[in-house]
Motif scaffolding. Structure first.
Motif, mmCIF file in Angstrom:
data_model
loop_
_atom_site.group_PDB
_atom_site.id
_atom_site.type_symbol
_atom_site.label_atom_id
_atom_site.label_comp_id
_atom_site.label_asym_id
_atom_site.label_seq_id
_atom_site.Cartn_x
_atom_site.Cartn_y
_atom_site.Cartn_z
ATOM 1 N N SER A 185 0.827 -1.208 0.000
ATOM 2 C CA SER A 185 0.000 0.000 0.000
ATOM 3 C C SER A 185 0.862 1.259 0.000
ATOM 4 O O SER A 185 0.629 2.182 -0.787
ATOM 5 C CB SER A 185 -0.919 -0.007 1.215
ATOM 6 N N GLN A 186 1.857 1.301 0.866
ATOM 7 C CA GLN A 186 2.693 2.491 0.974
ATOM 8 C C GLN A 186 3.590 2.664 -0.251
ATOM 9 O O GLN A 186 3.775 3.779 -0.726
ATOM 10 C CB GLN A 186 3.543 2.434 2.253
ATOM 11 N N LEU A 187 4.140 1.572 -0.759
ATOM 12 C CA LEU A 187 5.007 1.672 -1.925
ATOM 13 C C LEU A 187 4.227 2.053 -3.179
ATOM 14 O O LEU A 187 4.756 2.724 -4.062
ATOM 15 C CB LEU A 187 5.758 0.356 -2.149
ATOM 16 N N SER A 188 2.967 1.651 -3.243
ATOM 17 C CA SER A 188 2.160 2.009 -4.419
ATOM 18 C C SER A 188 1.862 3.502 -4.454
ATOM 19 O O SER A 188 1.570 4.049 -5.515
ATOM 20 C CB SER A 188 0.861 1.204 -4.446
ATOM 21 N N LYS A 189 1.959 4.172 -3.313
ATOM 22 C CA LYS A 189 1.730 5.614 -3.268
ATOM 23 C C LYS A 189 2.928 6.404 -3.796
ATOM 24 O O LYS A 189 2.802 7.570 -4.150
ATOM 25 C CB LYS A 189 1.423 6.065 -1.832
ATOM 26 N N LEU A 190 4.081 5.745 -3.832
ATOM 27 C CA LEU A 190 5.288 6.409 -4.319
ATOM 28 C C LEU A 190 5.277 6.430 -5.840
ATOM 29 O O LEU A 190 4.637 5.617 -6.494
ATOM 30 C CB LEU A 190 6.539 5.683 -3.803
ATOM 31 N N ASP A 191 5.993 7.362 -6.401
ATOM 32 C CA ASP A 191 6.003 7.558 -7.846
ATOM 33 C C ASP A 191 7.101 6.710 -8.486
ATOM 34 O O ASP A 191 8.105 7.227 -8.973
ATOM 35 C CB ASP A 191 6.203 9.046 -8.158
ATOM 36 N N PHE A 192 6.911 5.398 -8.474
ATOM 37 C CA PHE A 192 7.871 4.472 -9.059
ATOM 38 C C PHE A 192 7.361 3.974 -10.400
ATOM 39 O O PHE A 192 6.163 3.953 -10.659
ATOM 40 C CB PHE A 192 8.072 3.240 -8.165
ATOM 41 N N VAL A 193 8.285 3.552 -11.243
ATOM 42 C CA VAL A 193 7.915 2.869 -12.474
ATOM 43 C C VAL A 193 8.464 1.453 -12.392
ATOM 44 O O VAL A 193 9.447 1.195 -11.697
ATOM 45 C CB VAL A 193 8.473 3.567 -13.735
ATOM 46 N N SER A 194 7.829 0.565 -13.119
ATOM 47 C CA SER A 194 8.299 -0.820 -13.113
ATOM 48 C C SER A 194 9.608 -0.920 -13.892
ATOM 49 O O SER A 194 9.951 -0.059 -14.697
ATOM 50 C CB SER A 194 7.260 -1.736 -13.752
ATOM 51 N N ARG A 195 10.331 -1.975 -13.644
ATOM 52 C CA ARG A 195 11.584 -2.215 -14.351
ATOM 53 C C ARG A 195 11.316 -2.348 -15.848
ATOM 54 O O ARG A 195 12.079 -1.847 -16.676
ATOM 55 C CB ARG A 195 12.260 -3.486 -13.805
ATOM 56 N N GLU A 196 10.211 -3.027 -16.182
ATOM 57 C CA GLU A 196 9.858 -3.203 -17.594
ATOM 58 C C GLU A 196 9.620 -1.853 -18.261
ATOM 59 O O GLU A 196 10.109 -1.604 -19.360
ATOM 60 C CB GLU A 196 8.609 -4.067 -17.718
ATOM 61 N N GLU A 197 8.869 -0.973 -17.594
ATOM 62 C CA GLU A 197 8.595 0.340 -18.162
ATOM 63 C C GLU A 197 9.883 1.152 -18.289
ATOM 64 O O GLU A 197 10.099 1.848 -19.288
ATOM 65 C CB GLU A 197 7.588 1.093 -17.294
ATOM 66 N N PHE A 198 10.745 1.047 -17.294
ATOM 67 C CA PHE A 198 12.029 1.744 -17.343
ATOM 68 C C PHE A 198 12.853 1.269 -18.536
ATOM 69 O O PHE A 198 13.420 2.080 -19.274
ATOM 70 C CB PHE A 198 12.800 1.512 -16.036
ATOM 71 N N ASP A 199 12.903 -0.054 -18.749
ATOM 72 C CA ASP A 199 13.670 -0.606 -19.864
ATOM 73 C C ASP A 199 13.106 -0.159 -21.208
ATOM 74 O O ASP A 199 13.865 0.179 -22.122
ATOM 75 C CB ASP A 199 13.704 -2.136 -19.782
ATOM 76 N N VAL A 200 11.781 -0.141 -21.324
ATOM 77 C CA VAL A 200 11.156 0.311 -22.575
ATOM 78 C C VAL A 200 11.515 1.762 -22.837
ATOM 79 O O VAL A 200 11.910 2.137 -23.953
ATOM 80 C CB VAL A 200 9.619 0.127 -22.514
ATOM 81 N N GLN A 201 11.392 2.606 -21.815
ATOM 82 C CA GLN A 201 11.698 4.027 -21.994
ATOM 83 C C GLN A 201 13.180 4.252 -22.286
ATOM 84 O O GLN A 201 13.544 5.164 -23.029
ATOM 85 C CB GLN A 201 11.247 4.835 -20.771
ATOM 86 N N SER A 202 14.038 3.422 -21.723
ATOM 87 C CA SER A 202 15.475 3.522 -22.019
ATOM 88 C C SER A 202 15.736 3.236 -23.491
ATOM 89 O O SER A 202 16.531 3.938 -24.139
ATOM 90 C CB SER A 202 16.269 2.535 -21.162
ATOM 91 N N GLN A 203 15.063 2.228 -24.034
ATOM 92 C CA GLN A 203 15.222 1.905 -25.455
ATOM 93 C C GLN A 203 14.695 3.034 -26.339
ATOM 94 O O GLN A 203 15.297 3.365 -27.361
ATOM 95 C CB GLN A 203 14.514 0.586 -25.791
ATOM 96 N N VAL A 204 13.569 3.627 -25.945
ATOM 97 C CA VAL A 204 13.023 4.756 -26.694
ATOM 98 C C VAL A 204 14.026 5.906 -26.694
ATOM 99 O O VAL A 204 14.273 6.541 -27.721
ATOM 100 C CB VAL A 204 11.664 5.212 -26.104
ATOM 101 N N LEU A 205 14.624 6.171 -25.551
ATOM 102 C CA LEU A 205 15.610 7.245 -25.444
ATOM 103 C C LEU A 205 16.831 6.965 -26.319
ATOM 104 O O LEU A 205 17.338 7.866 -27.001
ATOM 105 C CB LEU A 205 16.034 7.431 -23.986
ATOM 106 N N ILE A 206 17.281 5.733 -26.339
ATOM 107 C CA ILE A 206 18.435 5.371 -27.176
ATOM 108 C C ILE A 206 18.122 5.626 -28.649
ATOM 109 O O ILE A 206 18.928 6.228 -29.374
ATOM 110 C CB ILE A 206 18.835 3.894 -26.937
ATOM 111 N N ARG A 207 16.936 5.180 -29.101
ATOM 112 C CA ARG A 207 16.555 5.405 -30.506
ATOM 113 C C ARG A 207 16.419 6.894 -30.804
ATOM 114 O O ARG A 207 16.824 7.361 -31.876
ATOM 115 C CB ARG A 207 15.249 4.670 -30.822
#
Length: 86
Positions: A39-61
């Protein structure tokens, strides 16, 4: 979002430090700790590892495209003789 295995590990570590006289409640406590952590961690503004990896690839391209455009612009500027017809 948040790795359930990590939450279980944290909850188990917390329940392991519970005094032996309270071990009968440890199972319930472990589940409650997992719920509170989730409950407490879901309130924090985190992204999943999968989403982070996807966005990293978008940034590289995007960087690759930007670099290609910079090279193209430099080539066009170098070919420009500097004269302007106004």
């Amino acid at each position: 979002m948040i790795d359930p295995k990590k939450l279980e590990e944290i909850a188990k570590n917390i329940s392991n430090v519970i005094p032996s006289g309270m071990k009968s409640m440890a199972g319930d406590a472990e589940e409650k700790v997992k719920q509170v952590l989730q409950s407490q961690l879901s309130k924090l503004d985190f992204v999943s590892r999968e989403e982070f990896d996807v966005q990293s690839q978008v940034l590289i391209r995007t960087r690759e495209k930007l670099e290609a455009l910079e090279v193209r612009l430099a080539t066009l500027e170098a070919n420009d003789d500097g004269s302007t017809d106004l």
